[in-house]
Design an enzyme around this catalytic site. Structure first.
Site, PDB file in Angstrom:
ATOM      1  N   GLU A 125      32.821 -47.421 121.807  1.00  0.00           N
ATOM      2  CA  GLU A 125      31.903 -47.194 122.919  1.00  0.00           C
ATOM      3  C   GLU A 125      32.663 -47.246 124.239  1.00  0.00           C
ATOM      4  O   GLU A 125      33.647 -47.971 124.359  1.00  0.00           O
ATOM      5  CB  GLU A 125      30.825 -48.278 122.925  1.00  0.00           C
ATOM      6  CG  GLU A 125      29.915 -48.257 121.706  1.00  0.00           C
ATOM      7  CD  GLU A 125      29.087 -46.990 121.638  1.00  0.00           C
ATOM      8  OE1 GLU A 125      28.503 -46.608 122.664  1.00  0.00           O
ATOM      9  OE2 GLU A 125      29.026 -46.382 120.558  1.00  0.00           O
ATOM     10  N   VAL A 181      22.789 -30.767 123.656  1.00  0.00           N
ATOM     11  CA  VAL A 181      22.010 -31.686 122.828  1.00  0.00           C
ATOM     12  C   VAL A 181      22.055 -33.057 123.499  1.00  0.00           C
ATOM     13  O   VAL A 181      23.141 -33.571 123.771  1.00  0.00           O
ATOM     14  CB  VAL A 181      22.573 -31.795 121.393  1.00  0.00           C
ATOM     15  CG1 VAL A 181      21.749 -32.775 120.565  1.00  0.00           C
ATOM     16  CG2 VAL A 181      22.601 -30.425 120.718  1.00  0.00           C
ATOM     17  N   TYR A 230      28.879 -24.779 125.232  1.00  0.00           N
ATOM     18  CA  TYR A 230      28.177 -26.034 124.932  1.00  0.00           C
ATOM     19  C   TYR A 230      28.540 -27.055 126.005  1.00  0.00           C
ATOM     20  O   TYR A 230      29.709 -27.164 126.394  1.00  0.00           O
ATOM     21  CB  TYR A 230      28.585 -26.561 123.540  1.00  0.00           C
ATOM     22  CG  TYR A 230      27.859 -27.846 123.211  1.00  0.00           C
ATOM     23  CD1 TYR A 230      26.526 -27.819 122.814  1.00  0.00           C
ATOM     24  CD2 TYR A 230      28.495 -29.080 123.345  1.00  0.00           C
ATOM     25  CE1 TYR A 230      25.838 -28.996 122.553  1.00  0.00           C
ATOM     26  CE2 TYR A 230      27.812 -30.265 123.090  1.00  0.00           C
ATOM     27  CZ  TYR A 230      26.487 -30.208 122.690  1.00  0.00           C
ATOM     28  OH  TYR A 230      25.796 -31.361 122.444  1.00  0.00           O
ATOM     29  N   GLU A 244      32.446 -37.239 120.124  1.00  0.00           N
ATOM     30  CA  GLU A 244      32.166 -36.141 119.192  1.00  0.00           C
ATOM     31  C   GLU A 244      31.466 -34.975 119.887  1.00  0.00           C
ATOM     32  O   GLU A 244      31.387 -33.893 119.317  1.00  0.00           O
ATOM     33  CB  GLU A 244      31.333 -36.653 118.008  1.00  0.00           C
ATOM     34  CG  GLU A 244      29.839 -36.812 118.233  1.00  0.00           C
ATOM     35  CD  GLU A 244      29.440 -37.901 119.209  1.00  0.00           C
ATOM     36  OE1 GLU A 244      30.287 -38.779 119.502  1.00  0.00           O
ATOM     37  OE2 GLU A 244      28.300 -37.863 119.719  1.00  0.00           O
TER      38      GLU A 244
END
Ligand code: NAG
Ligand code: NAG
Ligand code: NAG
Ligand code: NAG
Length: 349
Positions: A125, A181, A230, A244
């Site tokens: 993280e 997303v 994207y 990712e």
């Protein structure tokens, strides 16, 4: 030979026998120590390394039976366990940060810790998700993170030399210009500000929980691959933090990533050459949008961002077991004696 002379001779003989039997001992322990360092050379026989994972990250266990590192990743002599009763014999104990919520009291300080045992602090993280670090200062010997300067660096993905057989088709029939997303949208994040401005100039298909259009694992890449670009926007800007969102969502789908995260220099060091569009390269969001529209309309310009597929490929890391097995690969070269007295300072660096 007098009696005293023969006594002296005997004494000499005795000390000779003693010395010659002793020195090999000294020599062998020296050799053993040297052999341990020799293990760091490729091809040298390696001793077995046992790694104890103290908690499963986010409480989701994986199977560890059998010789997982060998069977799954061809790494030998590396044994993983989540059985905490193996503590006293483990070479390495790994603690995932999110499960250390109770701070020091989450650590097995009541157990006697072998002198040669190394404790690893592990987190994938970014710093702002790693709370309560101060309490953890002075307990860990190694760090394990996506950062390049971690003792065990485990990025979300990496660039490998050698192209793919399957070459990504340039803008064949892509029905949408840009997709994104997002599940946890926060309006004050930099990525949200950029998105809100960019959508004034170019259409963006938004998926994920936030927009009530969640995608299953199966749908994710095929959906993203319908669009030319994207938005690989990280939730925070931190040293080396590339998730990712770049490696899987954009690269594996074959969309050209528009990136927001660390500096261009960091992306250049880690991503394939000419593979991304960096938001901060443009004076304004209007200029960024202009560039995207230009590239979308010019097949050759778009293909330039896909050229790397001929010479490079991507490897992603997704399984915690693969990450843990990596400890054994690095083990011989890891600093033998080290303590993170200021873990917080290191994380927030
Ligand atoms: C390492 O583990 C393997 C499998 O359990 C065992 O056969 C081998 O003897 C071990 N090697 C050492 C040096 O302990
Ligand atoms: C930080 O530690 C305190 C007390 O030790 C605890 O109450 C709190 O939940 C912890 N915060 C996080 C985010 O883990
Ligand atoms: C590309 O678009 C054309 C026309 O819309 C369509 O006939 C064709 O099936 C599409 N090809 C692919 C690979 O989607
Ligand atoms: C690991 O860190 C601890 C501090 O908690 C220290 O006492 C110990 O000597 C270190 N071990 C090694 C092998 O460096």
């Amino acid at each position: 030979m007098t009696l005293s002379e023969s006594r002296a001779f005997l004494l000499l003989l005795l000390s000779f026998v003693l010395l010659s039997s002793l020195s090999p001992l000294v020599f062998y322990s020296f050799l053993e120590e040297k052999l341990h360092t020799l293990n760091s050379y490729p091809g040298a026989p390696r001793r077995n390394i046992s790694i104890l994972l103290w908690h499963w990250p986010f409480g989701r266990p994986y199977r560890l039976d059998g010789d997982r590192c060998l069977e799954m990743y061809n790494i030998s002599g590396c044994f993983l366990t989540d059985n905490t009763s193996a503590f006293s014999t483990a070479d390495v104990v790994v603690f995932h940060h999110q499960e250390l919520g109770r701070g020091v009291s989450s650590l097995p300080l009541h157990l006697s810790r072998p002198a040669s045992q190394h404790w690893v602090w592990m987190s994938l993280e970014p710093p702002h998700n790693n709370a309560n670090l101060t309490q953890l200062n002075g307990f860990f010997n190694w760090t394990m993170s996506y950062r390049r300067d971690a003792d065990i660096s485990i990025p979300y993905g990496k660039t490998m030399l050698g192209g793919e057989k399957k070459v990504i088709q340039a803008a064949p029939n892509r029905s949408c210009p840009v997709s994104w997303v997002v599940s946890r949208y926060k309006s004050n994040q930099a990525r949200s500000v950029v998105y809100q401005r960019l959508r004034n100039y170019i259409h963006i298909e938004v998926y994920g929980k936030w927009n009530k259009k969640p995608l299953s694992d199966k749908e994710l890449l095929p959906t993203i691959s319908k669009c030319l670009f994207y938005l690989s926007f990280e939730n925070s800007e931190a040293k080396d933090y590339i998730s990712e969102k770049l490696w899987r969502n954009a690269f594996q789908a074959g969309a050209v990533p528009v990136v927001l995260g660390p500096s261009r220099a960091t992306y250049e060091a880690l991503a394939p050459p000419d593979s991304f569009i960096h938001v901060l390269d443009y004076k304004s969001i209007a200029e960024l949008a202009e560039h995207l529209k230009h590239v979308a309309a010019d097949r050759q310009a778009y293909e330039k961002y896909l050229q790397w597929h001929h010479t490079h490929r991507i490897k992603t890391y997704t399984d915690w077991r693969e990450r843990l097995c990596q400890i054994c690969v690095r083990f011989p070269r890891l600093p033998a004696r080290q303590v993170y007295l200021d873990l917080e300072g290191w994380v927030k660096m």
